[in-house]
Design an enzyme around this catalytic site. Structure first.
Site, mmCIF file in Angstrom:
data_model
loop_
_atom_site.group_PDB
_atom_site.id
_atom_site.type_symbol
_atom_site.label_atom_id
_atom_site.label_comp_id
_atom_site.label_asym_id
_atom_site.label_seq_id
_atom_site.Cartn_x
_atom_site.Cartn_y
_atom_site.Cartn_z
ATOM 1 N N ASP A 97 0.773 -1.240 0.000
ATOM 2 C CA ASP A 97 0.000 0.000 0.000
ATOM 3 C C ASP A 97 0.810 1.300 0.000
ATOM 4 O O ASP A 97 0.446 2.250 -0.669
ATOM 5 C CB ASP A 97 -0.958 -0.009 1.195
ATOM 6 C CG ASP A 97 -2.018 1.067 1.109
ATOM 7 O OD1 ASP A 97 -2.370 1.460 -0.021
ATOM 8 O OD2 ASP A 97 -2.492 1.528 2.155
ATOM 9 N N CYS A 146 -18.453 -7.916 -14.241
ATOM 10 C CA CYS A 146 -19.457 -6.981 -13.727
ATOM 11 C C CYS A 146 -20.721 -6.972 -14.588
ATOM 12 O O CYS A 146 -21.812 -6.686 -14.082
ATOM 13 C CB CYS A 146 -18.881 -5.568 -13.666
ATOM 14 S SG CYS A 146 -17.730 -5.307 -12.285
ATOM 15 N N CYS A 181 -24.385 -4.834 -14.347
ATOM 16 C CA CYS A 181 -24.681 -4.426 -12.961
ATOM 17 C C CYS A 181 -24.131 -3.025 -12.681
ATOM 18 O O CYS A 181 -23.011 -2.687 -13.070
ATOM 19 C CB CYS A 181 -24.073 -5.425 -11.977
ATOM 20 S SG CYS A 181 -24.333 -5.002 -10.243
ATOM 21 N N CYS A 191 -22.993 -0.812 -7.413
ATOM 22 C CA CYS A 191 -22.001 -0.020 -6.670
ATOM 23 C C CYS A 191 -22.096 1.458 -7.033
ATOM 24 O O CYS A 191 -21.895 2.337 -6.178
ATOM 25 C CB CYS A 191 -20.593 -0.541 -6.919
ATOM 26 S SG CYS A 191 -20.036 -0.492 -8.645
ATOM 27 N N CYS A 246 -15.449 11.188 -2.926
ATOM 28 C CA CYS A 246 -15.521 9.890 -2.253
ATOM 29 C C CYS A 246 -15.468 10.064 -0.734
ATOM 30 O O CYS A 246 -14.593 10.753 -0.205
ATOM 31 C CB CYS A 246 -14.369 9.012 -2.729
ATOM 32 S SG CYS A 246 -14.239 7.439 -1.860
ATOM 33 N N CYS A 293 -15.692 4.373 4.026
ATOM 34 C CA CYS A 293 -17.053 4.067 3.567
ATOM 35 C C CYS A 293 -17.029 2.720 2.856
ATOM 36 O O CYS A 293 -16.118 2.441 2.083
ATOM 37 C CB CYS A 293 -17.548 5.153 2.623
ATOM 38 S SG CYS A 293 -19.196 4.854 1.929
ATOM 39 N N CYS A 344 -20.273 1.292 -1.546
ATOM 40 C CA CYS A 344 -20.164 0.709 -2.886
ATOM 41 C C CYS A 344 -19.703 -0.747 -2.819
ATOM 42 O O CYS A 344 -20.121 -1.584 -3.622
ATOM 43 C CB CYS A 344 -19.234 1.539 -3.771
ATOM 44 S SG CYS A 344 -17.495 1.563 -3.276
ATOM 45 N N CYS A 401 -22.132 -4.765 -3.766
ATOM 46 C CA CYS A 401 -21.747 -5.682 -4.844
ATOM 47 C C CYS A 401 -22.331 -7.082 -4.643
ATOM 48 O O CYS A 401 -22.109 -7.726 -3.611
ATOM 49 C CB CYS A 401 -20.226 -5.772 -4.922
ATOM 50 S SG CYS A 401 -19.666 -6.900 -6.228
#
Length: 357
Positions: free
Chosen positions: A137, A191, A194, A197, A217, A244, A247, A251
């Site tokens: 990260d 995906c 769909c 999200c 966001c 958050c 989203c 899914c």
């Protein structure tokens, strides 16, 4: 009769599973050439907001060789943090703060890096393995495009990695090696049509599928953004105080994710699962450090957490929070003061316009 030799890649994946990784895949270091161009366009549009490190190290981030020219293969690993509880459950408890599922347990940086280093030590012990580097990260690594190239999952319309078996609850880590390993087949986008999200986002942070505008966001606003949160976005924040999951939680692929596969280090701490806004509003520096020690939340500091809690309080409609908010009007941080004033104004308007508070 001599027993057949087990390929290194197969043994590597078995060792990764032993160390707590739910997914492991391999790709060539140049397997995602389009990622750099997408990154440059995203930065050009300013969608990264105040995350200036993404801009200053864009050349290194654009491809693995930009960071380490000797790299030949990339090993991508995923560690599950699939929550047992519904991440949306607190949406109907406005007096409580919502903390993203990934941050309710131990700091993932420490947990994933420790497992990566253990896997790297095992690799070094194997014959013929050369130099390697591990990343979690904090380095300029395009984890998600590389994870898709390595077959772990695909980058969904919410821009996060999606796995058929793990849903989107995966922490990613990478090991760069200067050896040529057998790559896995890349993951295919599943995906389809769909858009769950996209429609779940309370602040309309997705200008288009597969594109996120960080400036809208909630995760960015509550974690990375240091100043006052734009007033037009504050109502959409609801009772989110750190990150958050809206989203992610929306899914449909998450129906295959099993909380039993989550690493035990990420089990939620009781004090982080559903903190009371009143308690968060009253935090001082010492209290903040005590509660959030060992959590990724500690890096935002007390002021940002109290700012977030004040905005959540303004959205709560809970008049019992007025005393704690009023005390913040004299806070040393002007950003906290601003959030408290806004929240008090919201609560006052609610009181005036409602026959019963």
């Amino acid at each position: 009769m001599t027993a057949p030799t087990i390929p290194f890649e197969q043994r590597l994946k078995a060792k990764a599973a032993e160390l707590g990784f739910a997914a492991c895949g391999i790709c060539d270091a140049e397997a995602a050439p389009e990622a750099g161009a997408r990154l440059r366009e995203w930065l050009k549009q300013g969608c990264h907001g105040e995350m200036l490190w993404m801009e200053t190290r864009a050349a290194e981030r654009a491809s693995p060789k930009g960071l380490w020219p000797e790299v030949r293969s990339v090993i991508m690993l995923g560690m599950s943090y699939a929550p047992a509880a519904d991440p949306m459950a607190l949406a109907n408890q406005p007096e409580r703060g919502r903390i993203s599922a990934y941050a309710q347990g131990r700091d993932y940086h420490d947990v994933v890096k420790s497992a990566l280093k253990a896997l790297a030590r095992w690799m070094v012990e194997q014959k013929g393995m050369g130099a390697l580097k591990v990343f979690v990260d904090t380095a300029p690594v395009m984890e998600k495009p590389l994870a898709q190239a390595a077959g772990i999952g695909w980058q969904g319309k919410h821009t996060n990695i999606l796995s058929r078996s793990q849903g989107n609850w995966l922490f990613l880590g990478a090991i760069y090696v200067d050896a040529a390993l057998m790559p896995d087949a890349p993951a295919r986008d599943r995906c389809g049509s769909c858009s769950a999200c996209q429609t779940a986002c309370p602040t309309d942070a997705f200008p288009a599928p597969y594109r996120l505008d960080a400036r809208r966001c909630i995760s960015y606003l509550t974690i990375e953004h240091k100043g006052p949160i734009p007033e037009e976005l504050r109502p959409g924040i609801g009772n989110h105080v750190y990150g958050c999951d809206d989203c992610l939680a929306a899914c449909p692929w998450n129906k295959f994710a099993q909380a039993a596969q989550a690493h035990k280090a990420f089990l939620p701490r009781a004090e982080l699962a559903a903190p009371r806004l009143d308690d968060l509003l009253r935090l001082d520096d010492a209290g903040f450090r005590e509660i959030f020690s060992g959590s990724p939340i500690k890096r935002i500091g007390r002021n940002r957490m109290v700012r977030n809690a004040a905005i959540a309080a303004g959205n709560s409609g809970d008049g019992s929070l007025v005393p704690a908010l009023s005390a913040l009007l004299g806070d040393n941080d002007p950003v906290v003061q601003d959030a408290a004033r806004w929240a008090l104004g919201r609560l006052e308007a609610r009181c005036v316009n409602s026959p019963v508070w």
